[in-house]
Scaffold this motif. Structure first.
Motif, short mmCIF file in Angstrom:
data_model
loop_
_atom_site.label_atom_id
_atom_site.label_comp_id
_atom_site.label_asym_id
_atom_site.label_seq_id
_atom_site.Cartn_x
_atom_site.Cartn_y
_atom_site.Cartn_z
N ALA A 651 0.83 -1.22 0.00
CA ALA A 651 0.00 0.00 0.00
C ALA A 651 0.86 1.26 0.00
CB ALA A 651 -0.95 -0.02 1.20
N LEU A 652 1.95 1.24 0.74
CA LEU A 652 2.85 2.40 0.78
C LEU A 652 3.46 2.67 -0.59
CD1 LEU A 652 4.62 1.71 4.20
CD2 LEU A 652 3.01 3.56 3.71
N ARG A 653 3.82 1.60 -1.28
CA ARG A 653 4.37 1.78 -2.63
C ARG A 653 3.30 2.32 -3.58
NH1 ARG A 653 6.83 -3.18 -1.19
NH2 ARG A 653 5.24 -4.35 -2.35
N LYS A 654 2.09 1.80 -3.45
CA LYS A 654 1.00 2.22 -4.33
C LYS A 654 0.68 3.70 -4.13
CE LYS A 654 -3.80 1.16 -5.54
NZ LYS A 654 -4.98 0.28 -5.25
N GLN A 655 0.73 4.17 -2.88
CA GLN A 655 0.43 5.56 -2.58
C GLN A 655 1.59 6.50 -2.92
OE1 GLN A 655 -2.45 6.79 -1.63
NE2 GLN A 655 -3.46 4.82 -1.47
N GLY A 656 2.73 5.96 -3.33
CA GLY A 656 3.89 6.79 -3.65
C GLY A 656 4.67 7.23 -2.44
#
Length: 1014
Positions: A651-656
């Motif tokens: 999720a952290l990667r997806k949110q940038g």
């Protein structure tokens, strides 16, 4: 006033972390009787120790393996690295807490918790010095009622004293919670060691250490990095501890860390004051007093002693003061780059470690902490520091008076006589140098400040305080019979430079609550620099260092720690985030006034803060979350499994928020707005995850939307240095050269005399003050190391007054020869030819006269010689490694430009023109490669070294290579004077070393460069 104590979640977490390591231990309501196999209710005498009680032993099921398992559970919960084994002798647990966050309160709470959970009741607090001992004792006194109300029990505590061994008997026999405070000197040296290890008749032939050891005490070591030398470690084993707890802000060895609240956490959670700095330095120096300061003597086993000596050094822009380590035969004249004030045999003749002294060939002898010469300059600098402290104090006081907060300022000095002088045994004392300065400056500053006050209540408060009543000294006191009590120099430990005297600590701590009252007129405190630890006052908002400081002292943060606590109001209520909200760090600001240049001070302070952050997690990966207990916004608590940790990272990667396992600027931007969003089923955990991520050490966080991650470092990429484009450019730009020149001497002398009479201006001595503040949020240890935690806010220069006469004799002709390269005959002719009023400027400021005159002479010399200069290529060239050694830092959107066509990822620019030029180079199809030339690359010229700004490889319309060296930093359309001469020399140099392939010139922008190259 009575201080109020709040229940702080982080202090409860720290106490729980320690207690949970012993989960599985049963509760024993009363302490065990001493003895093996003895009935719990039958008194027993063991080896002559007498009857007593001891802590309940660890339960049989609490094996090392079980304790390690408990430890891992705690470490996962608080996000610490897992211990591979139970490190250290016995069972040892470490707690790290930043100065000012209530470390003593925390371990006192831990004592109560250990007693409540497991019944343990024998504790020994080991401290490194008298200072910390007195501070701990005072804290136990002030928190007694607070904890008694919470736990329904009171501690019985005492300071170990070999003359009062009855207290040791009570420690071993009383059923209450017993706490002994002992400083390491009491059992580790001299007479006290013999008593604690021997069998005095006054103690019925028993050894005190045996009585203490039989209680199986729990050791709490305060500041273990200052306690545990080899000898002390051996001595501590005699206490037969059940286990040991270590508390510090800066652990040297962290055994089994169970809780950490370091500098980064403390600042970001608004638990301590924000730090600001105000540097007071001379912009120029009369250099007329032979200023020398002995900071100290360093001894080593395999080398001769060295002395840390402060003195003045001549640089390109003027005179500055430095502290360097020097050894025997060192010559200050050479070390200062030839300052005339050190010409009279300022050569180190002897360094004596026995009395920490240095003797020079001219007979001058200094002891550690003493200085010679420059008295007028030093006195002026101290006066300005006092003045700026008063100004800062009054501004802060005006802000906080309406909130009922008393503002205090603290002056650290190194001699009692600077504050109070005495005449004979019966003299009542009179003001010393600094006390006089303070009263004079306070009257002047307060009078001017009154005109700005629009609050009648605060005006009345200020008007009601007399300058003589508003300052007080806190020093050791001599109360011998037959003489009036007076301040005296205390006993100082040679190694730590801290005070042994309990008297001074007692005085300043006894007055702690009284000083917080607005009814008490004392607002300015003078204290000895050796009183650095063991006490503090929450309402100290200004700390002024009226003594020379070393960068190592600043990094240690001992003096600074006296003012880091958050302030309290008139009800004793802590003014934290629950009271002030978002304004907590704006109002809780600690300003440090120092005689060190602001940049050096801020850098040293940040390095000290960063030193404690090395153990932080560096990467965002599932192991950062796995095993943690996270609390959602709904109150639900979730134990993070490995699968859930993988989901969070995704999720952290997806949110940038994370890229290549490193936090991005998007995370910091959203975190500061309270807008971190994970989305989906993880949304409830967003805030808890953001708190975990705030503890990650990020070497470089590049922002997506704002400047939080915009501080970047430009380093050359070794692979780009191997490309054909760079090697081709450097083969033409990198070769070195030498020059030959001739000129008409008579014409030069006439031009120089005319220039000096028309344009020479000498600057009187002045003082610069630079103020800066710490950033509201600290993202990482790298932010501190790169100097991005402090920002300059205000700078001003004020005249220092007329110079005092000095006794330095100048070889004026010789100095001009050194600075200009002229012959003595030519230099003498110039001085004889100038007008009397021009020569009279020499007395106004000798060093500045020489500096400015040399610049004018060099300018005229440049104009005379460049017409006849010839450069010759050498076989040597500059190594491309100078780019890898040159590290520059900047901010995106300000000084840093992302680069694709250079040898590093960023190009750091000094001006807006340079930044626009770099952006144009990046956008141009004609540019193959460009580099920002480092200062270590230079061209020799008759008027000084010259480093152009840029070296550029382009393509012409036919695709053939073109090479250009560009200057873009000048303010004028084209360089003038010396700069024009340097540029003309550069053209001749590059023509010689490249065979005419490299063009050179000053350009305003890329369009002008492209027009030049066609």
């Amino acid at each position: 006033m009575k201080l109020q104590f709040k229940h702080q979640p982080f202090q409860a977490e720290a106490a729980a972390a320690v207690c949970d390591v012993f989960r599985g231990q049963s509760l024993c309501a009363q302490a065990h009787r001493q003895g093996l196999g003895a009935a719990a209710d039958r008194p027993l005498s063991l080896a002559g120790t007498g009857t007593g009680l001891c802590n309940q032993p660890l339960a049989p099921e609490l094996t090392d393996a079980r304790i390690l398992k408990n430890l891992h559970a705690v470490q996962r919960r608080v996000g610490l690295p897992l211990s591979k084994a139970l490190a250290g002798p016995g069972i040892n647990l470490s707690v790290e807490m930043e100065t000012g966050t209530g470390k003593t309160y925390t371990y006192v709470k831990t004592i109560y918790e250990l007693n409540a959970r497991y019944g343990w009741s024998r504790f020994i607090i080991v401290v490194p010095s008298v200072a910390v001992r007195e501070g701990v004792y005072r804290s136990l006194q002030t928190t007694q009622e607070h904890f008694a109300g919470e736990y329904g029990r009171r501690l019985r505590f005492f300071i170990y004293n070999s003359d009062r061994l009855a207290q040791v008997d009570r420690f071993a026999s009383d059923s209450a919670i017993q706490v002994m405070i002992i400083n390491m000197q009491a059992f580790n040296s001299g007479r006290n060691q013999r008593i604690i290890d021997q069998r005095p008749d006054s103690f019925r032939g028993r050894r005190p250490i045996d009585v203490i050891a039989a209680t199986r005490p729990i050791l709490i070591i305060d500041e273990p990095q200052s306690v545990e030398g080899r000898q002390t470690r051996e001595s501590l084993r005699k206490f037969n501890a059940l286990f040991t707890l270590r508390y510090s802000a800066t652990h040297r060895e962290a055994y089994n860390m169970v809780y950490r609240l370091d500098a980064l956490d403390a600042y970001n959670r608004h638990l301590v004051k924000r730090i600001a700095a105000l540097g007071v330095t001379f912009t120029s120096s009369p250099a007329a007093g032979g200023f020398v300061y002995l900071e100290g003597v360093d001894l080593s086993r395999d080398r001769a002693p060295a002395a840390r000596i402060g003195f003045e050094v001549k640089g390109a822009s003027g005179i500055r003061t430095v502290v360097k380590q020097l050894r025997r035969k060192a010559d200050l004249f050479a070390a200062s780059n030839g300052l005339a004030e050190y010409a009279d045999r300022y050569v180190v003749a002897e360094i004596d470690g026995r009395d920490s002294s240095v003797t020079f060939l001219n007979g001058l002898k200094l002891y550690a902490g003493q200085f010679s010469g420059g008295e007028e300059r030093t006195a002026l600098q101290r006066r300005v520091q006092i003045r700026e402290t008063i100004r800062t104090h009054l501004r802060r006081e005006r802000e906080l008076y309406s909130r009922g907060v008393k503002v205090l300022s603290l002056f650290f000095i190194d001699e009692v006589s600077k504050y109070r002088l005495y005449d004979g045994d019966s003299g009542s004392g009179r003001s010393g140098e600094y006390a006089k300065m303070f009263e004079e400056e306070y009257v002047a500053v307060a009078e001017a400040f009154r005109r700005e006050i629009d609050d009648p209540a605060y005006r009345a408060y200020l008007d009601g305080i007399d300058a003589r009543e508003t300052h007080q000294g806190y020093f050791s006191v001599d109360r011998r019979k037959g003489r009036q009590a007076r301040f005296v120099e205390g006993k100082i430990d040679r190694k730590s430079r801290t005070s042994f005297d309990a008297d001074a600590y007692d005085l300043i701590m006894r007055d702690k609550e009284r000083l917080l009252s607005l009814d008490e007129p004392v607002r300015f405190l003078f204290s000895h620099s050796a009183l650095r630890e063991g006490w503090d006052n929450p309402n100290v908002f200004q700390i002024c260092m009226l003594k020379p400081q070393t960068e190592s002292e600043i990094r240690s943060r001992q003096e600074i720690g006296r003012g880091l606590r958050l302030c309290v109001n008139q009800e004793g209520e802590r003014m934290d985030e629950s009271v002030l909200g978002g304004a907590v760090q704006e109002l809780n600001k600690l300003t440090l006034i120092t005689d060190m240049e602001f940049g050096r001070f801020a850098e040293a302070l940040q390095q000290g803060l960063a030193a404690s952050l090395a153990g932080r997690p560096r990467m965002v990966e599932p192991g950062l979350f796995a095993g943690r207990l996270l609390t959602g916004t709904t109150g639900a608590r979730v134990r993070v499994t490995r699968e859930l940790a993988d989901e969070i990272c995704a999720a952290l990667r997806k949110q940038g928020y994370v890229k290549d396992r490193v936090l991005t600027g998007s995370f910091f931007a959203d975190r500061d707005r309270g807008a971190v969003r994970l989305g989906g089923s993880l949304q409830d955990l967003s805030a808890a995850v953001a708190q975990v991520l705030s503890g990650v050490y990020t070497p470089r966080a590049i922002p997506a939307e704002n400047a939080h991650g915009g501080n970047v470092t430009a380093r050359a990429d070794p692979e780009k240095l191997q490309t054909e484009a760079f090697r081709s450019l450097w083969a033409r730009v990198g070769p070195k050269s030498f020059y030959t020149v001739s000129f008409d001497t008579r014409e030069l002398i006439g031009n120089v005399i005319q220039a000096l009479d028309a344009h020479l201006q000498v600057t009187p001595v002045s003082v610069r003050t630079v103020y800066g503040e710490q950033a509201t949020q600290l993202q990482s240890r790298e932010q501190l190391l790169q100097g991005r935690a402090f920002r300059r806010r205000e700078s001003r220069v004020q005249a220092a007054g007329p110079p005092a006469p000095g006794g330095v004799r100048y070889d004026l002709v010789g100095r001009l020869v050194e600075e200009t390269g002229l012959t003595r005959t030519t230099a003498a002719a110039i001085l004889q030819g100038i007008a009397p009023e021009t020569f009279a400027m020499f007395r106004l400021n000798p060093e500045d006269f020489l500096l400015q005159a040399s610049r004018l002479i060099n300018r005229e010399k440049a104009a005379a010689v460049v017409r006849h200069i010839t450069y010759h290529r050498l076989d040597a060239s500059y190594d491309a490694a100078l780019f890898t050694n040159a590290v520059r830092r900047g901010r995106l959107g300000c000084t840093a430009v992302p680069a694709a066509h250079s040898i590093s990822d960023y190009v750091i620019c000094d001006t807006d023109r340079e930044r626009a030029f770099a952006e144009a180079l990046e956008a141009s199809e004609a540019v193959r490669l460009y580099v920002r030339l480092p200062k270590s690359f230079f061209i020799p010229t008759p008027v000084g070294r010259y480093t152009p700004d840029w070296a550029i490889a382009l393509r012409d319309r036919a695709g053939d290579p073109v090479y250009f060296v560009a200057e873009t930093s000048g303010r004028a359309p084209q360089p003038q004077g010396v700069e024009a001469a340097k540029l003309q020399c550069a053209r001749a140099h590059f023509a010689a070393v490249s065979g005419g392939e490299v063009m050179c010139g000053a350009v305003r922008d890329l369009d002008e460069l492209l027009r030049i190259v066609g």
